[in-house]
Design a protein around this motif. Structure first.
Motif, short mmCIF file in Angstrom:
data_model
loop_
_atom_site.label_atom_id
_atom_site.label_comp_id
_atom_site.label_asym_id
_atom_site.label_seq_id
_atom_site.Cartn_x
_atom_site.Cartn_y
_atom_site.Cartn_z
N VAL A 1 -7.37 -5.90 10.13
CA VAL A 1 -6.90 -7.28 10.03
C VAL A 1 -7.64 -7.83 8.82
O VAL A 1 -8.85 -7.62 8.66
CB VAL A 1 -7.19 -8.10 11.31
CG1 VAL A 1 -8.67 -8.19 11.63
CG2 VAL A 1 -6.59 -9.49 11.20
N GLU B 1 -5.25 -15.14 7.99
CA GLU B 1 -5.38 -13.69 8.12
C GLU B 1 -4.01 -13.03 8.12
O GLU B 1 -2.98 -13.71 8.28
CB GLU B 1 -6.14 -13.33 9.41
CG GLU B 1 -5.66 -14.00 10.69
CD GLU B 1 -4.35 -13.48 11.24
OE1 GLU B 1 -4.02 -12.29 11.00
OE2 GLU B 1 -3.63 -14.24 11.91
N ALA C 1 -8.59 -10.98 6.24
CA ALA C 1 -8.72 -12.44 6.16
C ALA C 1 -8.98 -12.86 4.72
O ALA C 1 -9.46 -12.08 3.89
CB ALA C 1 -9.87 -12.91 7.04
N SER D 1 -10.04 -11.50 14.07
CA SER D 1 -9.35 -12.37 13.11
C SER D 1 -10.24 -13.54 12.72
O SER D 1 -10.37 -13.88 11.53
CB SER D 1 -8.04 -12.89 13.71
OG SER D 1 -7.16 -11.83 14.00
N ARG E 1 -2.56 -9.12 12.16
CA ARG E 1 -3.04 -9.26 13.53
C ARG E 1 -2.22 -8.45 14.53
O ARG E 1 -2.75 -7.88 15.47
CB ARG E 1 -3.02 -10.75 13.90
CG ARG E 1 -3.72 -11.08 15.21
CD ARG E 1 -4.00 -12.56 15.25
NE ARG E 1 -3.96 -13.10 16.59
CZ ARG E 1 -4.15 -14.37 16.90
NH1 ARG E 1 -4.39 -15.24 15.94
NH2 ARG E 1 -4.10 -14.79 18.15
#
Length: 218
Positions: free
Chosen positions: A27, A17, A29, A87, A20
């Protein structure tokens, strides 16, 4: 060159990811399954690469990967389930989006990918029981600094970073005073000065400490 495979399975997905530690924006990913013959001497942890190198690698990864997926989890969901859970959930969603189910998953960090599934949140994707069972069924391994050790995790880190940067560049046009095009939402002095002057936006994470001396009006 980084290692290609950890588990010995051909369909091994790396996941990682980006964003953060940011005060604003999602966020993001990514998950990537690379082919058994993949080679690239430049590919590394996205934090170790220049912006130009990341942009050059992005189409190479996308063209050569067996499968890849990207997910943005936005501030309202981050605020609800916390950044760590967001996350992990983003990476879980990426696994479900892959057009082939991986036989094994390697994840950057120290937390197993299926450690927490089916959070009862009111925003974002809700996992079905079938999706939860699928995620539970795939063996996975967390690897500390995995994005600097394995090509698939590095590839995921590059895609997560480049797609997130594109998103931040886009919302910069809506709120140019925060200069997200440059700071990408990270807690720079300039970003915090803008928050102090203009207040937070709909893209800010209200559960984060936006200012060192958090103002009551937030």
């Amino acid at each position: 060159m980084l290692q290609l495979n950890f588990s010995g399975y051909n369909l091994e997905s790396g996941t990682d990811e980006a964003g953060r530690g940011c005060l604003a924006g999602p966020v993001t990913a990514a998950a990537v399954i690379l082919p058994p013959n993949f080679e690239n001497k430049t590919l590394n942890d996205s934090k170790q690469l220049s912006e130009k190198a990341r942009e050059n690698l992005k189409p190479i990864i996308e063209e050569q990967a067996i499968s890849f997926a990207i997910t943005h989890l936005h501030p309202n969901e981050i605020d609800e389930i916390n950044i760590l859970n967001a996350s992990m959930k983003g990476m879980q969603e990426c696994i479900l989006k892959l057009n082939q189910t991986p036989e094994f998953i390697i994840v950057d960090g120290n937390r197993m990918l299926n450690a927490k599934l089916g959070l009862k949140n009111t925003t974002g994707k809700q996992f079905s029981q079938e999706e939860i069972e699928l995620l539970k069924s795939i063996p996975n391994q967390s690897i500390i600094k995995g994005d600097a050790k394995f090509l698939s995790i590095a590839a995921a880190s590059v895609l997560a970073k480049t797609y997130r940067d594109e998103y931040m560049n886009k919302i910069h046009e809506e709120f140019p005073m925060y200069n997200w095009k440059k700071n990408k939402g990270y807690p720079t002095k300039e970003h915090r000065e803008a928050i102090k002057k203009y207040g937070p936006t709909k893209y800010h994470r209200m559960s984060f400490r936006l200012l060192p001396d958090q103002l009551e009006l937030f």
